[in-house]
Design an enzyme around this catalytic site. Structure first.
Site, short mmCIF file in Angstrom:
data_model
loop_
_atom_site.label_atom_id
_atom_site.label_comp_id
_atom_site.label_asym_id
_atom_site.label_seq_id
_atom_site.Cartn_x
_atom_site.Cartn_y
_atom_site.Cartn_z
N ASN A 10 0.88 -1.17 0.00
CA ASN A 10 0.00 0.00 0.00
C ASN A 10 0.91 1.22 0.00
OD1 ASN A 10 -1.82 2.03 0.48
ND2 ASN A 10 -2.27 1.42 2.60
N TRP A 11 1.02 1.85 -1.18
CA TRP A 11 1.99 2.95 -1.32
C TRP A 11 1.46 4.26 -0.73
CZ3 TRP A 11 3.59 1.91 -7.17
CH2 TRP A 11 4.22 0.67 -7.23
N LYS A 12 0.22 4.28 -0.33
CA LYS A 12 -0.40 5.49 0.27
C LYS A 12 -0.13 6.72 -0.60
CE LYS A 12 0.13 3.38 4.78
NZ LYS A 12 0.11 3.54 6.22
N HIS A 95 -9.42 1.10 5.16
CA HIS A 95 -8.10 1.27 5.79
C HIS A 95 -8.23 2.18 7.01
CE1 HIS A 95 -3.94 2.51 6.41
NE2 HIS A 95 -3.62 1.40 5.79
N GLU A 97 -6.61 4.60 8.03
CA GLU A 97 -6.49 6.04 7.77
C GLU A 97 -7.80 6.60 7.20
OE1 GLU A 97 -2.87 5.65 5.53
OE2 GLU A 97 -1.88 5.04 7.38
N GLU A 167 -5.28 -5.11 10.72
CA GLU A 167 -4.25 -4.11 10.94
C GLU A 167 -4.52 -3.37 12.24
OE1 GLU A 167 -2.35 -2.92 6.94
OE2 GLU A 167 -4.10 -1.66 7.24
N GLY A 173 2.50 2.08 10.78
CA GLY A 173 3.44 3.18 10.60
C GLY A 173 4.14 3.61 11.88
N SER A 213 3.52 -2.35 10.39
CA SER A 213 4.98 -2.39 10.54
C SER A 213 5.59 -3.74 10.18
CB SER A 213 5.38 -1.95 11.95
OG SER A 213 4.96 -0.62 12.19
N GLY A 234 2.82 -1.11 4.36
CA GLY A 234 2.90 0.30 4.02
C GLY A 234 4.34 0.71 3.79
N GLY A 235 4.97 1.25 4.83
CA GLY A 235 6.31 1.83 4.73
C GLY A 235 7.32 0.95 4.01
#
Ligand code: PEP
Length: 251
Positions: A10-12, A95, A97, A167, A173, A213, A234-235
């Site tokens: 997930n490149w956000k 998600h 966010e 999640e 993150g 993470s 993500g990251g």
């Protein structure tokens, strides 16, 4: 039956279109086990360029969100029809966010889930508790509520096109990962909830990813848990070497 592992990046809101092309090329060439599937979710504006790169490859192209209706006066929204025309075959919905920063609730997420499935898109439905909820001993109940709410009106047949991503919000993150045992406990409970909502066979076949993470150093241990069937990353998905080593966790 052995469920496949789904490794999704997930490149956000990261990577410009030209940067996304470079990363997509790298993902396309990443080695993976026979039972692993790769997925990437670029930002909307990067989708056309990434779709060109991934055409004919074994990487599933996903969107990070979509509108709850097909078209109309919805400034700033993106329609399922637009995504499909660009070659998108999956969408991440709910998600944390979207839930916590943009105020999406289970009702809205459910509208999106049903619309995406009715158009044949695969849905990655994200669920997970906040730190406060975990500390209050409510982790399972929060996830159960999000499963019930997000999947309301979704048929057993449609569940073949649904992936769940557990999640924990406090792990996204933050560098804090749920221990493999803690994650497994929630995954197992959620699979039980899906058995209750549908059937044992639907629950057995549904892919439940872990997210929060995930990195090269913890991927194998998480994937070794019997109810963890992949990762939503993500990251660490923004760096080709890191994502490659997560994808090849069983190498
Ligand atoms: C995510 O965005 O779904 C996620 C899990 O992020 P990170 O891997 O950075 O915690």
């Amino acid at each position: 039956m052995s469920r496949p592992y789904l490794m999704a990046g997930n490149w956000k809101m990261n990577k410009t279109p030209s940067e996304a092309v470079v990363l997509a090329e790298a993902v396309k060439n990443m080695k993976k086990g026979a039972n692993t599937r790769k997925m990437v979710a670029p930002s909307f504006v990067c989708i056309p360029a990434v779709a060109d790169v991934l055409k004919g490859s074994d990487v599933t192209l996903a969107a990070q969100n979509m509108a709850s209706v097909e078209s109309g006066a919805h400034t700033g929204e993106t329609s399922v029809l637009m995504l499909k025309e660009l070659g998108v075959t999956a969408v991440i919905l709910g998600h944390s966010e979207r839930r916590h920063v943009y105020g999406e609730n289970d009702g809205l997420i459910n509208e999106k889930v049903k619309l995406a499935l009715s158009h044949g898109l695969e849905v990655v439905l994200c669920i997970g508790e906040t730190l406060e909820e975990r500390e209050a001993g409510q982790a399972n109940d929060v996830c159960f509520g999000q499963l019930e709410g997000g999947l309301a009106g979704v048929s057993a047949a449609q569940m073949q096109n649904v992936v769940i991503a557990y999640e924990p919000v406090w792990a996204i993150g933050t560098g804090k990962t749920a221990t493999p045992g803690d994650a497994q406990t929630v995954h197992e409970a959620c699979r039980g909830k899906i058995a209750e909502l549908y059937s044992a066979s639907v629950a057995e076949s549904v892919v439940i990813q872990y997210g929060g993470s995930v990195k090269p150093g913890n991927a194998a241990e998480l994937m070794a848990q019997s109810d963890i069937d992949g990762a939503l990353v993500g990251g660490a998905s923004l760096d080709a070497d890191s994502f490659a080593s997560i994808v090849a966790f069983d190498d």
